[in-house]
Motif scaffolding. Sequence first.
Motif, PDB file in Angstrom:
ATOM      1  N   ARG A  59      70.057  96.356  32.773  1.00  0.00           N
ATOM      2  CA  ARG A  59      70.178  96.421  31.593  1.00  0.00           C
ATOM      3  C   ARG A  59      68.752  95.587  31.229  1.00  0.00           C
ATOM      4  O   ARG A  59      68.021  94.708  31.328  1.00  0.00           O
ATOM      5  N   PRO A  60      68.756  95.694  29.525  1.00  0.00           N
ATOM      6  CA  PRO A  60      67.856  95.681  28.578  1.00  0.00           C
ATOM      7  C   PRO A  60      67.108  94.282  28.594  1.00  0.00           C
ATOM      8  O   PRO A  60      69.119  93.418  27.936  1.00  0.00           O
ATOM      9  N   LEU A  61      67.205  93.941  28.499  1.00  0.00           N
ATOM     10  CA  LEU A  61      66.603  92.419  28.153  1.00  0.00           C
ATOM     11  C   LEU A  61      65.999  91.908  26.547  1.00  0.00           C
ATOM     12  O   LEU A  61      64.986  92.949  26.232  1.00  0.00           O
ATOM     13  N   VAL A  62      66.745  91.798  25.659  1.00  0.00           N
ATOM     14  CA  VAL A  62      66.581  91.376  24.543  1.00  0.00           C
ATOM     15  C   VAL A  62      66.503  90.044  23.859  1.00  0.00           C
ATOM     16  O   VAL A  62      67.508  89.327  23.580  1.00  0.00           O
ATOM     17  N   PRO A  63      64.900  89.765  24.004  1.00  0.00           N
ATOM     18  CA  PRO A  63      64.695  88.367  23.785  1.00  0.00           C
ATOM     19  C   PRO A  63      64.814  88.311  21.906  1.00  0.00           C
ATOM     20  O   PRO A  63      64.295  88.758  21.448  1.00  0.00           O
ATOM     21  N   PRO A  64      65.648  87.496  21.803  1.00  0.00           N
ATOM     22  CA  PRO A  64      65.449  87.693  20.576  1.00  0.00           C
ATOM     23  C   PRO A  64      63.506  86.648  19.536  1.00  0.00           C
ATOM     24  O   PRO A  64      63.883  85.875  19.204  1.00  0.00           O
ATOM     25  N   VAL A  65      63.320  87.654  20.079  1.00  0.00           N
ATOM     26  CA  VAL A  65      61.829  87.395  18.713  1.00  0.00           C
ATOM     27  C   VAL A  65      61.806  86.834  17.722  1.00  0.00           C
ATOM     28  O   VAL A  65      60.852  85.976  17.703  1.00  0.00           O
ATOM     29  N   ASP A  66      62.839  86.858  16.454  1.00  0.00           N
ATOM     30  CA  ASP A  66      62.100  86.736  15.634  1.00  0.00           C
ATOM     31  C   ASP A  66      62.951  85.706  15.415  1.00  0.00           C
ATOM     32  O   ASP A  66      61.903  84.938  13.766  1.00  0.00           O
ATOM     33  N   LYS A  67      63.981  84.768  15.667  1.00  0.00           N
ATOM     34  CA  LYS A  67      64.560  83.341  15.912  1.00  0.00           C
ATOM     35  C   LYS A  67      63.407  82.473  16.187  1.00  0.00           C
ATOM     36  O   LYS A  67      63.314  81.710  16.044  1.00  0.00           O
ATOM     37  N   ILE A  68      62.809  82.764  17.812  1.00  0.00           N
ATOM     38  CA  ILE A  68      61.584  82.425  18.137  1.00  0.00           C
ATOM     39  C   ILE A  68      60.574  81.762  17.636  1.00  0.00           C
ATOM     40  O   ILE A  68      60.195  80.874  17.282  1.00  0.00           O
ATOM     41  N   PHE A  69      59.862  83.096  16.930  1.00  0.00           N
ATOM     42  CA  PHE A  69      58.610  83.017  15.840  1.00  0.00           C
ATOM     43  C   PHE A  69      59.033  82.006  14.452  1.00  0.00           C
ATOM     44  O   PHE A  69      58.711  81.445  14.276  1.00  0.00           O
ATOM     45  N   ALA A  70      60.383  81.859  14.107  1.00  0.00           N
ATOM     46  CA  ALA A  70      60.530  81.639  13.150  1.00  0.00           C
ATOM     47  C   ALA A  70      61.433  79.735  13.687  1.00  0.00           C
ATOM     48  O   ALA A  70      60.255  78.888  12.832  1.00  0.00           O
ATOM     49  N   VAL A  71      61.872  79.332  14.617  1.00  0.00           N
ATOM     50  CA  VAL A  71      61.372  78.308  15.334  1.00  0.00           C
ATOM     51  C   VAL A  71      60.255  77.460  15.971  1.00  0.00           C
ATOM     52  O   VAL A  71      60.120  76.461  15.699  1.00  0.00           O
ATOM     53  N   ILE A  72      59.417  78.267  16.086  1.00  0.00           N
ATOM     54  CA  ILE A  72      58.236  77.725  16.363  1.00  0.00           C
ATOM     55  C   ILE A  72      57.466  77.291  15.041  1.00  0.00           C
ATOM     56  O   ILE A  72      57.193  76.197  15.159  1.00  0.00           O
ATOM     57  N   ARG A  73      58.034  78.115  13.788  1.00  0.00           N
ATOM     58  CA  ARG A  73      57.010  77.577  12.735  1.00  0.00           C
ATOM     59  C   ARG A  73      57.086  76.869  12.114  1.00  0.00           C
ATOM     60  O   ARG A  73      56.834  75.452  11.844  1.00  0.00           O
ATOM     61  N   ASP A  74      58.733  76.569  11.920  1.00  0.00           N
ATOM     62  CA  ASP A  74      59.430  75.194  11.863  1.00  0.00           C
ATOM     63  C   ASP A  74      59.310  73.815  12.001  1.00  0.00           C
ATOM     64  O   ASP A  74      59.162  72.720  11.905  1.00  0.00           O
ATOM     65  N   GLY A  75      59.083  74.123  13.987  1.00  0.00           N
ATOM     66  CA  GLY A  75      58.588  73.286  14.648  1.00  0.00           C
ATOM     67  C   GLY A  75      57.425  72.533  14.546  1.00  0.00           C
ATOM     68  O   GLY A  75      56.538  71.150  14.141  1.00  0.00           O
ATOM     69  N   MET A  76      56.029  73.700  13.797  1.00  0.00           N
ATOM     70  CA  MET A  76      54.953  73.314  13.761  1.00  0.00           C
ATOM     71  C   MET A  76      55.353  72.332  12.818  1.00  0.00           C
ATOM     72  O   MET A  76      54.298  71.028  12.787  1.00  0.00           O
ATOM     73  N   GLN A  77      55.433  72.768  11.169  1.00  0.00           N
ATOM     74  CA  GLN A  77      55.388  72.034   9.881  1.00  0.00           C
ATOM     75  C   GLN A  77      56.295  70.806  10.253  1.00  0.00           C
ATOM     76  O   GLN A  77      55.632  69.525  10.121  1.00  0.00           O
ATOM     77  N   HIS A  78      57.555  70.487  11.225  1.00  0.00           N
ATOM     78  CA  HIS A  78      57.903  69.073  11.617  1.00  0.00           C
ATOM     79  C   HIS A  78      56.791  68.583  12.781  1.00  0.00           C
ATOM     80  O   HIS A  78      56.626  67.452  12.283  1.00  0.00           O
ATOM     81  N   LEU A  79      56.064  68.917  13.084  1.00  0.00           N
ATOM     82  CA  LEU A  79      55.126  68.535  14.152  1.00  0.00           C
ATOM     83  C   LEU A  79      54.091  67.572  13.631  1.00  0.00           C
ATOM     84  O   LEU A  79      53.564  66.767  13.436  1.00  0.00           O
ATOM     85  N   ALA A  80      53.321  68.693  12.332  1.00  0.00           N
ATOM     86  CA  ALA A  80      52.345  68.032  11.444  1.00  0.00           C
ATOM     87  C   ALA A  80      53.171  67.213  10.422  1.00  0.00           C
ATOM     88  O   ALA A  80      51.765  66.540   9.718  1.00  0.00           O
ATOM     89  N   ALA A  81      54.256  67.055  10.245  1.00  0.00           N
ATOM     90  CA  ALA A  81      55.003  65.963   8.913  1.00  0.00           C
ATOM     91  C   ALA A  81      54.766  64.294   9.899  1.00  0.00           C
ATOM     92  O   ALA A  81      55.163  63.656   9.454  1.00  0.00           O
ATOM     93  N   VAL A  82      54.906  64.719  11.255  1.00  0.00           N
ATOM     94  CA  VAL A  82      55.156  63.521  11.621  1.00  0.00           C
ATOM     95  C   VAL A  82      54.245  62.725  12.621  1.00  0.00           C
ATOM     96  O   VAL A  82      54.116  61.781  12.625  1.00  0.00           O
ATOM     97  N   SER A  83      52.575  63.774  12.309  1.00  0.00           N
ATOM     98  CA  SER A  83      51.864  62.853  13.101  1.00  0.00           C
ATOM     99  C   SER A  83      50.816  62.402  11.574  1.00  0.00           C
ATOM    100  O   SER A  83      51.170  62.729  10.579  1.00  0.00           O
ATOM    101  N   ALA A  84      50.434  61.889  12.549  1.00  0.00           N
ATOM    102  CA  ALA A  84      49.207  60.855  11.518  1.00  0.00           C
ATOM    103  C   ALA A  84      47.988  61.642  11.108  1.00  0.00           C
ATOM    104  O   ALA A  84      47.931  61.345   9.828  1.00  0.00           O
ATOM    105  N   SER A  85      47.983  62.889  11.476  1.00  0.00           N
ATOM    106  CA  SER A  85      47.149  64.228  11.088  1.00  0.00           C
ATOM    107  C   SER A  85      47.141  65.018  11.805  1.00  0.00           C
ATOM    108  O   SER A  85      47.419  65.153  12.739  1.00  0.00           O
ATOM    109  N   PRO A  86      47.748  66.164  11.101  1.00  0.00           N
ATOM    110  CA  PRO A  86      48.123  66.901  10.724  1.00  0.00           C
ATOM    111  C   PRO A  86      46.960  67.687  11.991  1.00  0.00           C
ATOM    112  O   PRO A  86      46.008  67.857  11.814  1.00  0.00           O
TER     113      PRO A  86
END
Length: 389
Positions: free
Chosen positions: A227-254
């Motif tokens: 059966r075709p494997l259908v990873p949710p790539v659009d959602k994965i990239f969205a989560v990564i972009r949000d996660g990078m923003q979050h880490l930049a916000a909590v870090s003393a220096s982005p």
Amino acid sequence: MRLNATMRAALAAATEDRIVFDLAGIEEQYEALLRELPGVSVRFAMKACPVDAVLARLADKGSGFDAASPREIEQALATGVPADRIHYGNTIKSDRNIAAAYRLGIRDFATDSLEDVAATAGHAPGSRVFCRLATTGDGALWGLSRKFGCSGADAVRVMESARSAGLVPSGLSVHVGSQQMTSEAWQDTFERLADVIVDLDRRGIVLDHVNLGGGLPALGYLDNRGRPLVPPVDKIFAVIRDGMQHLAAVSASPPTFLVEPGRHLVADHGAIRAHVARLSSREQNDGEREHWLYLSCGKFNGLYEMDQLQYRLLFPTHDGEDGVPAVVAGPTCDSDDAYAHEHNRVLVPRAVASGDPVWILSCGAYATGYMTQGFNGFDPLPATWTDGQ
């Protein structure tokens, strides 16, 4: 995998077995990744495709490399990239290998233990280290959950030890598991990263980068039931972009961000030209009659990952013909060398004959690196490439 006209022509022209890479397609995939994750630096995971032409094309596009041994470092340097775009991403390193990498100019080393920190300080003094956090690997076809990485608490100890040893505690790294099929794995990983970054900040260790590792999926695979494997790539990239923003916000220096794609860049841009060894029919002990299609290419000469997935097959000289359900296997005298197992069948044209060509799609990742020197006397596949649309 979408076969463009150039790839079709290259596969059709091949009279002997080989793996063919679409350099233009790999380049397009690289550019697409940068559009999804703007500002992120790429360190291609060399183990996924240690083919000089592929590495050279990625280097020309600006990629660096994730190397796991001095030999890979030498191959990466041969592309012309400077040593500061190569890191030693393997946490498992002997004293000799650390010293060799240091002589080659490498100054960025992955670590995950106090013992490795001490060895790095002794054989690569003053180098930068980034500590790999363990992840669960849940949701990935290959979880990578125990051999590499440490807990968040241990990571803090490792980085404090690195600072005391005269190394530069420069970053953290993760790997969510190879062919990661969920976005939730990334969410969990960013939470782990944030906790450690905050703890390190409190201790006066401000990181300059976060390495998000590999795990980005390919799109052309089938699961081991066809059966075709259908990873949710659009959602994965969205989560990564949000996660990078979050880490930049909590870090003393982005921090700056790195990513280590392997199969995501190359898997769907490589195909194998193999051939039929035999289509046969045998009655089993339970009275069931089975068709078996034996190919010239199997687990030990290009399709090592077939325990977890299947590859799409094309029969160019029998397109559209009536098919018979068959178990598909490689050519060796090894029972593990079976592409579609007893619980699954692949529809194979009834009229295929020994010697007919078979095209195996989405083989660009790990096919070359895992090949033996010739298990059972069956040669590894030579690699060629094409460079058109």
